[in-house]
Write a protein that holds these residues in place. Structure first.
Motif, short mmCIF file in Angstrom:
data_model
loop_
_atom_site.label_atom_id
_atom_site.label_comp_id
_atom_site.label_asym_id
_atom_site.label_seq_id
_atom_site.Cartn_x
_atom_site.Cartn_y
_atom_site.Cartn_z
N ALA A 36 0.83 -1.21 0.00
CA ALA A 36 0.00 0.00 0.00
C ALA A 36 0.87 1.26 0.00
O ALA A 36 0.55 2.24 -0.69
N TYR A 40 0.73 4.23 -2.87
CA TYR A 40 0.39 5.62 -2.56
C TYR A 40 1.56 6.57 -2.80
O TYR A 40 1.35 7.74 -3.13
N GLU A 72 -8.52 10.77 -3.57
CA GLU A 72 -8.28 10.09 -2.29
C GLU A 72 -7.00 10.61 -1.64
O GLU A 72 -6.97 10.95 -0.45
N ARG A 152 -5.43 2.61 5.02
CA ARG A 152 -5.94 1.51 4.20
C ARG A 152 -5.83 0.19 4.96
O ARG A 152 -6.76 -0.63 4.92
N THR A 155 -8.57 -0.06 7.56
CA THR A 155 -9.86 -0.38 6.93
C THR A 155 -9.92 -1.84 6.51
O THR A 155 -10.94 -2.52 6.69
N LYS A 156 -8.82 -2.33 5.95
CA LYS A 156 -8.76 -3.73 5.53
C LYS A 156 -8.93 -4.66 6.73
O LYS A 156 -9.64 -5.66 6.65
#
Length: 301
Positions: A36, A40, A72, A152, A155-156
């Motif tokens: 991730a 990003y 985002e 992220r 959230t995952k």
């Protein structure tokens, strides 16, 4: 009703749940975060290039916010980051690419809200009205990428934890000979799964339940699957949300007709568990689902 847990039993069960949480977290692969982060980092470099290090004119900013991946990242440039819901309210906007591309004035409001709230520690050159040094630019990209990658991963974890727990509960029910049926709206209990049946997430009355079981004695068992990663978070997930659903279901359908239940995993405080149980919520644990199945089977009598 399921027998209530004593404080000693609750303490033993919650301690085991915490140990299992620690084990899962320490064994979590770091590759998820790094993947991730790398993604990003590339998006942020593209964002800064497209906006000339956030100094571009309004027309360029409009083009940026209408691209989902750039929008985002753009939201995370403020200090603190702005959620989608907050940004829609603050900018009086609808954050869909089609609407943002069609309505340039709305897109400009979105860009203005974020630029006005830029984190001055990460982007000192914008506040100072100058070009960034290479070190400042690199530091801003790295800090922002870390922030986005962390969010992220959080959230995952939440999504996978909830979905995994629901799947485990459904499998245990199916293995016990309870038949899965289609999801549905249940305005009255005659629409609920019948004895020996269950369905996935459905609207029971005015509130959703993760799993709904038809007990063998014709009562309805709404189950909420709750995963908590901190004792503080558990108050909202268990006492505020789940207990309020239990009260709502019992008020609407009657205490003798529904058996509101939570299947828990993760970190909880003992007094919050006790308070939830005293409020009429039945508690079972994801690491000991045979207890739930045994009780369901007992309703055959």
């Amino acid at each position: 009703m399921p027998p209530p847990w004593t404080e000693e039993e609750l303490e033993a069960a919650r301690t085991e749940a915490i140990e299992l949480f620690r084990k899962r977290r320490t064994e979590e692969p770091v590759e998820d975060y790094l993947e991730a982060f790398d993604q990003y980092q590339g998006v942020l470099e593209e964002l800064l290039e497209a906006t000339v290090d956030l100094t571009a004119d309004a027309g360029t900013m409009v083009g940026v916010v209408s691209e989902p991946k750039l929008l985002e990242a753009f939201r995370y440039l403020s200090g603190p980051p702005i959620s989608e819901d907050d940004l829609e309210v603050l900018a009086k906007a609808v954050l869909t690419p089609i609407r943002l591309k069609k309505d340039k004035a709305m897109a400009k409001r979105v860009a203005d809200v974020v630029i006005h709230a830029l984190d001055p520690r990460r982007f000192p050159w914008v506040v100072g009205g100058r070009e960034p040094t290479e070190a400042e630019r690199d530091a801003a990209v790295l800090a922002s990428a870390a922030l986005l990658a962390t969010r992220r991963l959080e959230t995952k974890r939440r999504n996978e934890g909830k979905q995994g727990q629901e799947g485990t509960v459904k499998k245990a029910l199916a293995d016990a000979g309870i038949t899965e049926v289609e999801t549905r709206k249940i305005p009255v209990l005659t629409h609920a799964p019948g004895p020996g049946q269950f369905c996935g997430e459905s609207l029971l009355g005015k509130r959703k339940a993760d799993v709904i079981v038809g007990l063998w004695d014709s009562r309805t068992l709404p189950i909420e699957c709750k995963v908590s990663n901190s004792a503080t978070n558990s108050v909202k997930r268990l006492n505020d949300t789940t207990v309020s659903k239990a009260v709502s279901w019992r008020r609407q359908f009657g205490e003798s007709q529904v058996v509101p239940t939570a299947v828990l995993s993760g970190v909880y405080k003992l007094h919050n568990l006790t308070a939830a149980q005293e409020s009429g919520l039945n508690v079972f644990w994801a690491h000991d689902l045979p207890q739930l199945i045994d009780w369901i089977n007992s309703t055959k009598a």
